[in-house]
Design a protein around this motif. Structure first.
Motif, PDB file in Angstrom:
ATOM      1  N   ALA A 240     -16.489  35.193 -27.852  1.00  0.00           N
ATOM      2  CA  ALA A 240     -16.753  35.936 -29.087  1.00  0.00           C
ATOM      3  C   ALA A 240     -15.634  35.748 -30.095  1.00  0.00           C
ATOM      4  O   ALA A 240     -15.870  35.600 -31.298  1.00  0.00           O
ATOM      5  CB  ALA A 240     -16.949  37.417 -28.767  1.00  0.00           C
ATOM      6  N   ALA A 241     -14.396  35.732 -29.615  1.00  0.00           N
ATOM      7  CA  ALA A 241     -13.269  35.508 -30.521  1.00  0.00           C
ATOM      8  C   ALA A 241     -13.300  34.101 -31.107  1.00  0.00           C
ATOM      9  O   ALA A 241     -12.951  33.889 -32.277  1.00  0.00           O
ATOM     10  CB  ALA A 241     -11.961  35.744 -29.777  1.00  0.00           C
ATOM     11  N   MET A 242     -13.729  33.123 -30.320  1.00  0.00           N
ATOM     12  CA  MET A 242     -13.802  31.750 -30.831  1.00  0.00           C
ATOM     13  C   MET A 242     -14.913  31.599 -31.870  1.00  0.00           C
ATOM     14  O   MET A 242     -14.780  30.833 -32.825  1.00  0.00           O
ATOM     15  CB  MET A 242     -14.032  30.786 -29.670  1.00  0.00           C
ATOM     16  CG  MET A 242     -12.879  30.716 -28.690  1.00  0.00           C
ATOM     17  SD  MET A 242     -13.212  29.647 -27.279  1.00  0.00           S
ATOM     18  CE  MET A 242     -13.354  28.072 -28.088  1.00  0.00           C
ATOM     19  N   LEU A 243     -16.017  32.344 -31.698  1.00  0.00           N
ATOM     20  CA  LEU A 243     -17.094  32.274 -32.678  1.00  0.00           C
ATOM     21  C   LEU A 243     -16.673  32.863 -34.012  1.00  0.00           C
ATOM     22  O   LEU A 243     -17.151  32.450 -35.072  1.00  0.00           O
ATOM     23  CB  LEU A 243     -18.338  33.003 -32.150  1.00  0.00           C
ATOM     24  CG  LEU A 243     -19.071  32.331 -30.987  1.00  0.00           C
ATOM     25  CD1 LEU A 243     -20.204  33.228 -30.493  1.00  0.00           C
ATOM     26  CD2 LEU A 243     -19.609  30.971 -31.407  1.00  0.00           C
ATOM     27  N   GLY A 244     -15.788  33.856 -33.973  1.00  0.00           N
ATOM     28  CA  GLY A 244     -15.343  34.484 -35.214  1.00  0.00           C
ATOM     29  C   GLY A 244     -14.253  33.724 -35.928  1.00  0.00           C
ATOM     30  O   GLY A 244     -13.881  34.091 -37.054  1.00  0.00           O
ATOM     31  N   ALA A 245     -13.710  32.671 -35.314  1.00  0.00           N
ATOM     32  CA  ALA A 245     -12.626  31.916 -35.949  1.00  0.00           C
ATOM     33  C   ALA A 245     -13.182  30.969 -37.006  1.00  0.00           C
ATOM     34  O   ALA A 245     -14.309  30.472 -36.904  1.00  0.00           O
ATOM     35  CB  ALA A 245     -11.854  31.127 -34.891  1.00  0.00           C
ATOM     36  N   ASN A 246     -12.382  30.722 -38.029  1.00  0.00           N
ATOM     37  CA  ASN A 246     -12.770  29.787 -39.081  1.00  0.00           C
ATOM     38  C   ASN A 246     -12.581  28.348 -38.617  1.00  0.00           C
ATOM     39  O   ASN A 246     -11.966  28.073 -37.580  1.00  0.00           O
ATOM     40  CB  ASN A 246     -11.939  30.040 -40.345  1.00  0.00           C
ATOM     41  CG  ASN A 246     -12.193  31.425 -40.922  1.00  0.00           C
ATOM     42  OD1 ASN A 246     -13.332  31.910 -40.868  1.00  0.00           O
ATOM     43  ND2 ASN A 246     -11.158  32.046 -41.468  1.00  0.00           N
ATOM     44  N   VAL A 247     -13.103  27.422 -39.416  1.00  0.00           N
ATOM     45  CA  VAL A 247     -12.937  26.007 -39.112  1.00  0.00           C
ATOM     46  C   VAL A 247     -11.469  25.638 -39.254  1.00  0.00           C
ATOM     47  O   VAL A 247     -10.823  25.958 -40.257  1.00  0.00           O
ATOM     48  CB  VAL A 247     -13.808  25.144 -40.049  1.00  0.00           C
ATOM     49  CG1 VAL A 247     -13.606  23.662 -39.752  1.00  0.00           C
ATOM     50  CG2 VAL A 247     -15.282  25.522 -39.900  1.00  0.00           C
ATOM     51  N   LEU A 248     -10.936  24.957 -38.231  1.00  0.00           N
ATOM     52  CA  LEU A 248      -9.519  24.606 -38.234  1.00  0.00           C
ATOM     53  C   LEU A 248      -9.237  23.532 -39.276  1.00  0.00           C
ATOM     54  O   LEU A 248     -10.054  22.635 -39.520  1.00  0.00           O
ATOM     55  CB  LEU A 248      -9.098  24.105 -36.847  1.00  0.00           C
ATOM     56  CG  LEU A 248      -9.145  25.119 -35.700  1.00  0.00           C
ATOM     57  CD1 LEU A 248      -8.799  24.423 -34.386  1.00  0.00           C
ATOM     58  CD2 LEU A 248      -8.209  26.285 -35.946  1.00  0.00           C
ATOM     59  N   SER A 249      -8.056  23.644 -39.863  1.00  0.00           N
ATOM     60  CA  SER A 249      -7.584  22.577 -40.738  1.00  0.00           C
ATOM     61  C   SER A 249      -7.102  21.406 -39.900  1.00  0.00           C
ATOM     62  O   SER A 249      -7.035  21.485 -38.667  1.00  0.00           O
ATOM     63  CB  SER A 249      -6.450  23.098 -41.622  1.00  0.00           C
ATOM     64  OG  SER A 249      -5.350  23.504 -40.818  1.00  0.00           O
ATOM     65  N   MET A 250      -6.748  20.290 -40.549  1.00  0.00           N
ATOM     66  CA  MET A 250      -6.289  19.125 -39.811  1.00  0.00           C
ATOM     67  C   MET A 250      -5.006  19.437 -39.045  1.00  0.00           C
ATOM     68  O   MET A 250      -4.840  19.022 -37.889  1.00  0.00           O
ATOM     69  CB  MET A 250      -6.061  17.959 -40.770  1.00  0.00           C
ATOM     70  CG  MET A 250      -5.635  16.678 -40.076  1.00  0.00           C
ATOM     71  SD  MET A 250      -6.844  16.115 -38.852  1.00  0.00           S
ATOM     72  CE  MET A 250      -8.202  15.667 -39.938  1.00  0.00           C
ATOM     73  N   GLU A 251      -4.070  20.199 -39.698  1.00  0.00           N
ATOM     74  CA  GLU A 251      -2.834  20.549 -39.011  1.00  0.00           C
ATOM     75  C   GLU A 251      -3.099  21.471 -37.825  1.00  0.00           C
ATOM     76  O   GLU A 251      -2.510  21.322 -36.745  1.00  0.00           O
ATOM     77  CB  GLU A 251      -1.860  21.212 -39.985  1.00  0.00           C
ATOM     78  CG  GLU A 251      -1.304  20.293 -41.066  1.00  0.00           C
ATOM     79  CD  GLU A 251      -2.314  20.040 -42.178  1.00  0.00           C
ATOM     80  OE1 GLU A 251      -3.383  20.725 -42.174  1.00  0.00           O
ATOM     81  OE2 GLU A 251      -2.063  19.160 -43.024  1.00  0.00           O
ATOM     82  N   GLY A 252      -3.979  22.459 -38.032  1.00  0.00           N
ATOM     83  CA  GLY A 252      -4.296  23.359 -36.923  1.00  0.00           C
ATOM     84  C   GLY A 252      -4.986  22.646 -35.780  1.00  0.00           C
ATOM     85  O   GLY A 252      -4.722  22.925 -34.600  1.00  0.00           O
ATOM     86  N   PHE A 253      -5.877  21.702 -36.116  1.00  0.00           N
ATOM     87  CA  PHE A 253      -6.566  20.944 -35.072  1.00  0.00           C
ATOM     88  C   PHE A 253      -5.595  20.066 -34.297  1.00  0.00           C
ATOM     89  O   PHE A 253      -5.668  19.974 -33.062  1.00  0.00           O
ATOM     90  CB  PHE A 253      -7.670  20.091 -35.699  1.00  0.00           C
ATOM     91  CG  PHE A 253      -8.423  19.268 -34.697  1.00  0.00           C
ATOM     92  CD1 PHE A 253      -9.349  19.848 -33.848  1.00  0.00           C
ATOM     93  CD2 PHE A 253      -8.193  17.896 -34.593  1.00  0.00           C
ATOM     94  CE1 PHE A 253     -10.040  19.091 -32.916  1.00  0.00           C
ATOM     95  CE2 PHE A 253      -8.873  17.142 -33.664  1.00  0.00           C
ATOM     96  CZ  PHE A 253      -9.799  17.730 -32.822  1.00  0.00           C
ATOM     97  N   ASN A 254      -4.664  19.417 -35.004  1.00  0.00           N
ATOM     98  CA  ASN A 254      -3.662  18.591 -34.320  1.00  0.00           C
ATOM     99  C   ASN A 254      -2.785  19.432 -33.393  1.00  0.00           C
ATOM    100  O   ASN A 254      -2.443  19.018 -32.282  1.00  0.00           O
ATOM    101  CB  ASN A 254      -2.800  17.861 -35.345  1.00  0.00           C
ATOM    102  CG  ASN A 254      -3.559  16.761 -36.047  1.00  0.00           C
ATOM    103  OD1 ASN A 254      -4.497  16.187 -35.499  1.00  0.00           O
ATOM    104  ND2 ASN A 254      -3.163  16.453 -37.283  1.00  0.00           N
TER     105      ASN A 254
END
Length: 321
Positions: A240-254
């Motif tokens: 549920a917490a992962m569904l509420g998260a926004n799309v990660l930026s490139m830095e956050g994804f890295n």
């Protein structure tokens, strides 16, 4: 055996010394008529365990190199492993709580559920366009195969058990279970303080199932509460917490990728190095113990009363002479 001449005490002590000091593969037999065969069996298992774990741990490295060289699809391997083994989950869980459950029902559930799940997995992959092998890794066929394996394994197990004519009570299952015991270290002695047993050294002083359940009622409640809480956190709260998260930026994804890589590398090093080091240390410790004479250690085993192997010190040996 009637009419059999009993071995003198001093001869039995010498035989125990010879066995402990012997460096040959075939050692003198244990003289205890109660525990002798079991001790020989445990000696063989103890010698094989350390070496088996050592070689299996070392084999992980060349297997990993071979998988990487052959470029085997690990995602497909992982999915196939889950689909073929999920059918055994519910039968194993039912074996902990259902006294009437039979072994044939567990085998039928595990094998039948796995076969149904694999057939459905392969059939759904064939429906989608494209390469059939690539379709096996898609979400829908994989999810359907895992769910069917889990549900079918449990249903087949329950149906076969209900159709069987074997009717067992919880007390009967409990008696069969606790008959699986180590005669050198009976479970009544291990749990003597917990169960408040006064004659744990006697084979007949075994508490009933109700007494054991009453003693460990608190531990049972703690296990149920903790498992329920962890299931809620891992199955409901975290997704549920992962569904509420926004799309990660490139830095956050890295950053998330690097954390995953570090976690995977740390886990890989741990599961390879720690068992290897532990088994090497165990082998060295056993080797050092084997080089120590029982007379130098001050004690060795005998069975002076014929009823079991007991420890005899050097002072007791002098009293024999």
């Amino acid at each position: 055996m009637a009419g059999r001449r009993k071995m003198p005490k001093l001869d039995r002590i010498y035989l125990k010394c010879d066995r402990a000091l012997c460096r040959r593969t075939v050692k003198p037999a244990y003289t205890c008529r109660v525990h002798g065969n079991f001790r020989e069996y445990t000696d063989i298992l103890g010698a094989l365990k350390n070496w088996c774990l050592l070689w299996v741990t070392l084999a992980i490295i060349p297997i990993t190199i071979a998988v990487h060289t052959l470029k085997i699809n690990l995602s497909l391997t992982y999915l196939s492993f889950g689909i073929t083994t999920n059918s055994a989950v519910l039968p194993i869980v039912l074996s902990l709580f259902w006294g009437r459950l039979t072994g044939s029902a567990m085998v039928s559930g595990a094998v039948g559920g796995s076969a149904i799940a694999v057939i459905l997995w392969l059939a759904l992959a064939n429906v989608y366009p494209g390469q059939w092998v690539d379709n096996l890794t898609l979400n829908t066929p994989s999810l359907a195969g895992n769910l069917v394996a889990l549900v079918a394994g449990g249903l087949i197990t329950c149906v076969v058990t209900c159709l069987s004519k074997v009717v067992k009570t919880d007390d009967e299952v409990w008696e069969v279970t606790r008959d699986i015991d180590n005669p050198l270290s009976p479970w009544t002695e291990l749990y003597q303080k917990d169960l408040n047993l006064t004659g744990a050294y006697k084979l007949g002083m075994r508490p009933s199932l109700g007494e054991v359940e009453e003693t460990f009622r608190g531990a049972n409640r703690a296990a149920i509460i903790s498992s329920t809480f962890l299931t809620f956190v891992l199955v409901v709260l975290v997704p549920a917490a992962m569904l509420g998260a926004n799309v990660l930026s490139m830095e956050g994804f890295n950053g998330w990728v690097w954390i995953s890589k570090l976690w995977a590398f740390a886990a890989t090093i741990f599961i390879i190095v720690v068992p290897l080091v532990s088994e090497v240390m165990q082998i060295l410790r056993v080797s050092r113990e084997n080089r120590v004479s029982p007379i130098e250690a001050g004690a060795f085993s005998t069975d002076s009363d014929g009823g079991g192997d007991h420890t005899v010190s050097a002072v007791d040996l002098q009293s024999v002479f």
